[in-house]
Design an enzyme around this catalytic site. Structure first.
Site: not given
Ligand code: GCO
Length: 477
Positions: A198, A387
């Site tokens: 991300e 995710e």
């Molecule tokens: C992000 C992540 C995770 C987070 C999840 C929940 O993008 O923030 O990859 O580290 O913990 O998405 O917020």
């Protein structure tokens, strides 16, 4: 209101049920589809990230990361929480991976801590750091699971931040050194790689809004970091492909489904602008489409200051897959006086849908819509949902943890992923965030995303009802 909404969305049991044994309970929450509906090649998994689970922040030669520094800075993290211990995965990885395997999970997505491997970010290698990930990878494989490695999940070495971090163009070289090292070291065992997690989230939360490490604020800082991270995204892809035979190389994107405030041209234009800002800045350069300047002219002025001749070509890379991470949807209203984005985020509270503990609207169709958007890019060969999941308060009762809302959330979102697949979209996998409760960045330990409950006092693990459901679902039940 949770401070990450802006980016991440854009992210019951009845009375007597608690008396029932877990298996019966989970059977009551069966999904309307089975594993077989997704086909034999579908990639199922769970995801975690180094800083969120490992702890051991200063053990065995590990260097300081920007998240160590940030979480030790007063006022940055709710509840004064830090990742110093987290889930203590560094010491407990054998049992945790055994538990993962017992839940029938075929793919383990995790990230490497750059400063555990290269304490100063470049130069001297820490053999104990290298060894730790060998052990995690070997154990994963020994248990019959496949490792899916994220090279960078936000924990930049502090030594590199001291030189400007992602805002410094030298970051491209620093990252290349690190990526070359880890892909050569682990490439014969690990075939599935993700370059960045991300980028939009760590670049904007850390360099525009200042809510995440390294806590910088300003559009100029944001664009410099964005351009360098974008360069690294493609360069990292090239490095994986060069060093790993038969690599399956991807990178992940936070993708927010943006709905217009009203079905009127002005509001639709605002939605397009926010969509460009949140969802297109990293994917489009990698596909050779350049930055979305048409919707974001202000971005162009800033990018022009950091882009160099030849960069546009180097931003391209033909990833084998794109990791898509959608949790919710966003609605923005056109408000001309707001600088740059000319819009204000509309609180999801009023929309009548349930909210997660993060304050994110539960909106399953968001994931279908974002899959559709990414599927519409001819250059995107395959999409994996790397995710998806939700934070809800859990009900702990002895050796059981009841979390019907999480199970429902996953089932509903997964149903929308199946819908996309059945319509012929190029989606091929789904990873739950997260395997176990962990350090949720600036929100600390309160929001729990795990399929496995972690008691952070005792480090006791308890599989939640959602974990039992996922286990049974993966077993084809
Ligand atoms: C992000 C992540 C995770 C987070 C999840 C929940 O993008 O923030 O990859 O580290 O913990 O998405 O917020």
């Amino acid at each position: 209101m949770n401070r990450r909404n802006f980016l991440k969305t854009a992210g019951a049991a009845g009375a007597g049920l608690f008396l029932m044994p877990n298996t019966l309970y989970s059977a009551l929450q069966n999904s309307p589809y089975t594993r077989a509906d997704f086909g034999p090649d579908w990639q199922w998994g769970v995801a975690t990230a180094a800083y969120q689970i490992e702890g051991a922040w200063n053990e065995d030669g590990k260097g300081e990361s920007i998240w160590d520094r940030f979480s030790h800075t007063k006022g940055k993290i709710k509840g004064k929480d830090t990742g110093d211990v987290a889930c203590d995965f560094y010491h407990r990885y054998p049992q945790d991976l055994e538990l993962m395997a017992r839940l029938n999970i075929p793919n383990n997505r995790f990230s490497l801590s750059w400063s555990r491997i290269l304490p100063e970010g470049t130069g001297k290698v820490n053999p104990k750091g290298i060894d730790f990930y060998h052990k995690v990878i070997d154990k994963t494989l020994e248990l019959g699971m496949e490792p899916w490695v994220t090279i960078f999940h936000w924990d930049l070495p502090q030594a590199l931040q001291d030189k400007g971090g992602w805002m410094n163009r030298e970051s491209i070289g620093w990252f290349s050194e690190y990526a070359n090292l880890v892909t050569r070291e682990y490439g014969d065992k690990v075939k599935n790689w993700m370059v960045l997690n991300e980028p939009m989230a760590f670049v904007s939360l850390g360099h525009l809004l200042g809510w995440h490490a390294p806590g910088k604020k300003g559009f100029g800082k944001f664009t410099a970091a964005a351009h360098h991270a974008s360069m690294v995204q493609a360069e990292g892809g090239r490095i994986v492909r060069a060093n790993v035979s038969n690599a399956n190389v991807g990178t992940t994107q936070s993708v927010s489904f943006v709905d217009p405030y009203k079905d009127k041209p002005g509001q639709q234009k605002t939605a397009r602008r926010l969509d460009a800002m949140l969802n297109r800045i990293f994917i489009e350069p990698s596909l050779g489409l350049g930055y979305p300047f048409e919707e974001l002219p202000y971005l162009q002025k800033k990018i022009d200051k950091v882009i160099q001749p030849g960069d546009l070509d180097k931003l391209k890379f033909d990833f084998d897959f794109i990791g898509l991470q959608t949790y919710s949807r966003e609605v923005f209203r056109h408000v001309p006086i707001v600088p740059v984005i000319h819009a204000l985020r509309q609180s999801p509270k009023k929309r009548g849908h349930e909210l997660t503990e993060m304050g994110w609207e539960v909106y399953p169709e968001a994931i279908y819509q974002t899959l559709k958007k990414f599927n519409a890019y001819p250059g995107v060969k395959k999409i994996i949902v790397t995710e998806n999941g939700a934070a809800f308060p859990d009900k702990v009762e002895g050796d059981q943890v009841h979390d019907a809302k999480r199970t429902q959330f996953i089932q509903d979102y997964l149903g929308q992923v199946l819908r996309a697949k059945q319509e012929g979209m190029r989606v091929g996998g789904y990873f739950v965030w997260s395997f176990m409760d962990n350090f949720e960045w600036a929100e600390g330990y309160k929001p729990r995303f795990g399929l496995v409950h972690v008691d952070f006092e005792t480090q006791k693990r308890t599989v939640k009802d959602s974990g039992i459901w996922y286990r049974d679902f993966l077993a084809g039940k």
